[in-house]
Design an enzyme around this catalytic site. Structure first.
Site, PDB file in Angstrom:
ATOM      1  N   HIS A 194       0.830  -1.203   0.000  1.00 56.63           N
ATOM      2  CA  HIS A 194       0.000   0.000   0.000  1.00 56.63           C
ATOM      3  C   HIS A 194       0.862   1.248   0.000  1.00 56.63           C
ATOM      4  O   HIS A 194       0.546   2.244  -0.640  1.00 56.63           O
ATOM      5  CB  HIS A 194      -0.909   0.019   1.239  1.00 56.63           C
ATOM      6  CG  HIS A 194      -2.097  -0.860   1.079  1.00 56.63           C
ATOM      7  ND1 HIS A 194      -2.713  -1.498   2.119  1.00 56.63           N
ATOM      8  CD2 HIS A 194      -2.788  -1.196  -0.017  1.00 56.63           C
ATOM      9  CE1 HIS A 194      -3.730  -2.190   1.655  1.00 56.63           C
ATOM     10  NE2 HIS A 194      -3.790  -2.024   0.368  1.00 56.63           N
ATOM     11  N   GLU A 435      -4.517 -10.390 -25.819  1.00 54.61           N
ATOM     12  CA  GLU A 435      -3.392 -10.588 -24.902  1.00 54.61           C
ATOM     13  C   GLU A 435      -2.851 -12.013 -24.951  1.00 54.61           C
ATOM     14  O   GLU A 435      -1.960 -12.377 -24.201  1.00 54.61           O
ATOM     15  CB  GLU A 435      -3.750 -10.161 -23.472  1.00 54.61           C
ATOM     16  CG  GLU A 435      -5.057 -10.631 -22.945  1.00 54.61           C
ATOM     17  CD  GLU A 435      -5.396 -10.047 -21.574  1.00 54.61           C
ATOM     18  OE1 GLU A 435      -4.554  -9.371 -20.956  1.00 54.61           O
ATOM     19  OE2 GLU A 435      -6.523 -10.304 -21.105  1.00 54.61           O
ATOM     20  N   ASP A 459       0.218  -9.250 -20.701  1.00 52.08           N
ATOM     21  CA  ASP A 459       0.035 -10.689 -20.888  1.00 52.08           C
ATOM     22  C   ASP A 459       0.510 -11.144 -22.258  1.00 52.08           C
ATOM     23  O   ASP A 459       1.033 -12.246 -22.406  1.00 52.08           O
ATOM     24  CB  ASP A 459      -1.437 -11.068 -20.684  1.00 52.08           C
ATOM     25  CG  ASP A 459      -1.752 -11.260 -19.211  1.00 52.08           C
ATOM     26  OD1 ASP A 459      -0.933 -11.890 -18.514  1.00 52.08           O
ATOM     27  OD2 ASP A 459      -2.791 -10.763 -18.752  1.00 52.08           O
ATOM     28  N   CYS A 506      -3.462  -1.111 -23.586  1.00 50.93           N
ATOM     29  CA  CYS A 506      -3.701  -0.763 -22.180  1.00 50.93           C
ATOM     30  C   CYS A 506      -2.681  -1.445 -21.259  1.00 50.93           C
ATOM     31  O   CYS A 506      -2.783  -1.357 -20.049  1.00 50.93           O
ATOM     32  CB  CYS A 506      -5.130  -1.106 -21.771  1.00 50.93           C
ATOM     33  SG  CYS A 506      -5.498  -2.858 -21.891  1.00 50.93           S
TER      34      CYS A 506
HETATM   35  C1  PEP Z   1      -2.357  -6.645 -19.840  1.00 52.42           C
HETATM   36  O1  PEP Z   1      -2.260  -7.865 -19.725  1.00 52.42           O
HETATM   37  O2  PEP Z   1      -1.604  -5.965 -20.559  1.00 52.42           O
HETATM   38  C2  PEP Z   1      -3.384  -5.906 -19.096  1.00 52.42           C
HETATM   39  C3  PEP Z   1      -3.587  -4.630 -19.303  1.00 52.42           C
HETATM   40  O3  PEP Z   1      -4.081  -6.559 -18.156  1.00 52.42           O
HETATM   41  P1  PEP Z   1      -3.482  -6.955 -16.712  1.00 52.42           P
HETATM   42  O4  PEP Z   1      -2.193  -6.235 -16.526  1.00 52.42           O
HETATM   43  O5  PEP Z   1      -4.519  -6.583 -15.738  1.00 52.42           O
HETATM   44  O6  PEP Z   1      -3.317  -8.442 -16.858  1.00 52.42           O
HETATM   45 MG    MG Z   2      -3.880  -9.019 -18.871  1.00 53.29          MG
END
Ligand code: PEP
Ligand code: MG
Length: 574
Positions: A194, A435, A459, A506
């Site tokens: 945290h 991903e 991922d 993302c």
């Molecule tokens: C990713 O895998 O790039 C993603 C944005 O999801 P997370 O990091 O939550 O697995």
């Molecule tokens: Mg992911």
């Protein structure tokens, strides 16, 4: 004597100042036996200490200073919840009776037993919570021993001060916020603690996990905190000090300049509008996203609503959370990813016995196996769609059959709401995360059935390069610039462009300013990242001419060898 300590830089930048050592010495719990007739009095003493600490925490919560990070209140809540948990507030009373011992000893024994249980948890995030348990128990122990609270912080020494602590709890952070520290360093704290999360949101230079800073650093020592390299230099000589003063001044200037970019439109030199969206984990994070002027929420990791609890959030609870974010973003889009648990994000109600959970029944696979959980989330999402610009994002798609099944359940959820006369947005866009390499290679077929795509590069890299993203020992092999990774990204972007479907990234790549210009050159126009990175990425966008970058990006794609790729990246970033 000059020496340096190495830890984890959790928040970038440089700070120079005198050490202010924060005294939080752990108290040794005394141990003595009591006569049976004194046990009830001891239980009452324990209850009074718990009540006093609870009152102190609630008062802190009611007086959170303005400008404190949004997460602070949530973290204080966690401490109140821990304190209220029977394992901490009731079990010691039973120990007082069964072991006929004093309250301090009963509490210390119970705390050790609880911490041992946390130690055995594999999930990093949950294991880190043992520190929260320890912090709460220490407060009660201090109250029992007549030392409520910590030693008060002295007014800052002349010049800037650096806080040196063994550990900092969320409530310490409230105090910390009232003082004007230039940075802080702690002995404890992993990257998911945290304190680390708060440090990032405060944007103060900080280094954690130094192990023995408290032991080696004296009050008043000169310190340089290099939050970029994760290094603390103690009593630097004049030459080092001068060098770091220069770096710090440059960094501070850059930060000031960055703030000025907040309201400037995000467009390239050749006039291409670039969407810079925010990734959030909890509804409370939306304030920070707005603070950085994010053009929308590109990824709301809804699974955080499901973590740290024994039960499932109800449909109504989820609806409130999604509606809150949609309303707060007033008209800007909010992409909410459906439940992505399993692997590193474990939940208590899921007993995962997979040998390799990252390849097991996680994310969409789990939702399809537990349609009631999925339907309840889908209903909550659609109900919230009536109040803002919600888009639904499906994680971890690998096969088209899965996508068909998910779309079938989505249709069921909509049918249910229609039959119940509950208003929702029939046009809510449905997107899919790319991903898994299979989904990237088959992007054309996925894109045809979906309204938008989002590349989850965290991922995607893990699965393409066969590197467990949670395993330190292979972390150095995690390479966003691997030709295979870039080829998959490029292929997905091209397919989306061909079919006219919006596509974003993302994963962490989207927030890395070293990669912004490359991604722009590959044709990306939508980035979603931690809000703290938005302005640094915007700075890169503003100095980019996509028309010039595109041919260089193509060359980099064909470069193959890592050193050639680096050469082209340098050219792109020049
Ligand atoms: C990713 O895998 O790039 C993603 C944005 O999801 P997370 O990091 O939550 O697995
Ligand atoms: Mg992911």
């Amino acid at each position: 004597m000059t020496f340096s300590l190495h830890g984890i830089g959790v928040s970038g930048g440089y700070a120079i100042g005198r050490a202010q050592v924060y005294s939080q010495d752990r108290l040794e719990a005394p141990h003595y036996l009591l006569r049976p007739e004194h046990l009830e009095v001891e239980v009452a003493r324990f209850s009074a200490a718990v009540a006093a600490v609870r009152a102190e925490m609630l008062s802190l919560q009611a007086h959170i200073p303005e400008g404190a990070p949004a997460e602070l209140s949530a973290f204080l809540n966690v401490h109140v919840l821990i304190l209220n948990d029977a394992m901490l507030s009731e079990a010691p009373k039973r120990r007082i009776h069964s072991e006929r011992c004093n309250a301090e000893w009963a509490l210390a024994q119970q705390t050790e037993a609880l911490i041992a249980q946390f130690e055995a948890i594999e999930d990093d995030y949950l294991r880190e919570r043992r520190n929260d348990v320890r912090q709460v128990a220490d407060k009660v122990l201090k109250e029992l021993m007549g030392h409520p609270g910590h030693a008060p912080l002295r007014p800052a020494l002349e010049g800037e001060s650096i806080l040196v602590a063994h550990d900092l709890s969320p409530s310490d952070m409230v105090l910390f916020k009232r003082h004007d520290f230039a940075g802080f360093i702690t002995d404890l704290g992993g990257t998911t603690s945290h304190t680390a999360i708060l440090a990032r949101s405060l944007s103060l230079p900080s280094v954690m996990a130094l192990h023995s800073a408290r032991a080696f650093i004296q009050d008043g020592d000169w310190l340089i905190v290099d939050g970029v390299a994760g290094v603390v230099i103690v009593n630097p000589d004049v030459a080092i000090l001068d060098e770091y003063r220069l770096r710090r001044n440059q960094w501070q200037l850059e930060q000031k300049k960055l703030r000025r970019l907040k309201t400037s439109p995000s467009a390239t030199l050749d006039g291409l509008e670039i969407e810079l969206q925010a990734n959030i984990d909890l509804p409370g994070d939306v304030g920070q996203a707005r603070g950085e002027n994010a053009s929308g929420i590109g990824l709301f990791r809804s699974e955080f609503l499901f973590l740290n609890r024994d039960d499932l959030p109800s449909e109504d609870e989820q609806f409130e959370a999604y509606r809150h974010v949609a309303r707060e973003m007033v008209g800007r889009c909010v992409v909410i990813r459906t439940l992505d648990v399993g692997a590193d994000k474990s939940v208590r109600w899921l007993t995962d016995t997979s040998v390799n959970p990252a390849l097991g029944r996680r994310a969409i696979r789990l939702c399809l196996a537990e349609p009631q959980i999925f339907l309840s989330q889908l209903r909550a999402l659609y109900r919230a769609s009536h109040y803002g610009q919600i888009k639904i994002l499906l994680p971890m798609l690998a096969s088209l059959t899965e996508l068909d099944q998910a779309l079938g359940l989505i249709a069921t959820a909509r049918g249910m709401l229609r039959a119940e006369g509950i208003p929702f947005d029939e046009e809510t866009p449905i997107g899919g995360m790319i991903e898994v390499p299979a989904a990237a290679l088959a992007a054309e077929w996925f894109a045809k059935k979906l309204d938008f795509l989002s590349l989850g590069t965290n991922d995607l890299i893990q699965y393409t390069l066969a590197i467990d993203r949670t395993d330190d020992t292979v972390a150095h092999l995690y390479d966003p610039l691997h030709p295979a990774v870039l080829a998959l990204i490029d292929h997905t972007l091209k397919i989306a462009l061909k079919l006219g479907k919006p596509v974003s990234i993302c994963g962490e790549m989207a927030g890395d300013p070293k990669l912004t210009r490359l991604l722009l050159g590959l044709g990306l126009t939508r980035f979603s990242m931690h809000p703290a990175h938005i302005l640094t990425v915007k700075q890169q966008v503003l100095r980019s001419h996509v028309g010039d970058l595109a041919p260089l990006a193509r060359k980099l794609l064909r470069a193959g060898r890592p050193e050639r790729i680096q050469e082209y990246l340098e050219q792109i970033n020049r």
